[in-house]
Design an enzyme around this catalytic site. Structure first.
Site, PDB file in Angstrom:
ATOM      1  CG  ASN A 180      -5.366   2.104   0.136  1.00 43.06           C
ATOM      2  OD1 ASN A 180      -4.987   3.203   0.503  1.00 43.06           O
ATOM      3  ND2 ASN A 180      -5.559   1.810  -1.144  1.00 43.06           N
ATOM      4  NE  ARG A 238      -2.269   2.485  -1.683  1.00 43.87           N
ATOM      5  CZ  ARG A 238      -2.189   1.311  -2.284  1.00 43.87           C
ATOM      6  NH1 ARG A 238      -1.675   0.265  -1.683  1.00 43.87           N
ATOM      7  NH2 ARG A 238      -2.643   1.156  -3.505  1.00 43.87           N
TER       8      ARG A 238
END
Length: 90
Positions: free
Chosen positions: A36, A18
């Site tokens: 996520n 990320r």
């Protein structure tokens, strides 16, 4: 301007995916979010020109870091959405 949902599978959680995605998006001028999912995948919603989104997805697949292993990207076109920046959703 286009908006795409990019569903990413592979070794993409717990390896800085990320953060790396956010850094790449900022470098390319792409806005949106990265998050996520409970099933181990990561979902990205990204808005930019078609050319930038193509460059973004190519780089997601081939080289964010040696620890990240992307096995599949599923790209879905969405109605255009405007974001003020690119951010990580926890």
């Amino acid at each position: 301007m286009q908006t795409q949902q990019i569903l990413v599978s592979g070794l993409v959680q717990g390896v800085g995916f990320r953060w790396s995605t956010s850094k790449l998006a900022h470098q390319l001028g792409i806005t949106g979010t990265v998050q996520n999912l409970a099933n181990g995948q990561v979902v990205i919603v990204a808005s930019a020109s078609a050319a930038l989104l193509s460059q973004f997805t190519d780089q997601l697949q081939h080289g964010l870091s040696p620890w990240i292993q992307v096995t599949d990207l599923t790209i879905t076109n969405l109605p255009v959405k405007h974001f003020s920046d690119f951010r990580i959703i926890n």
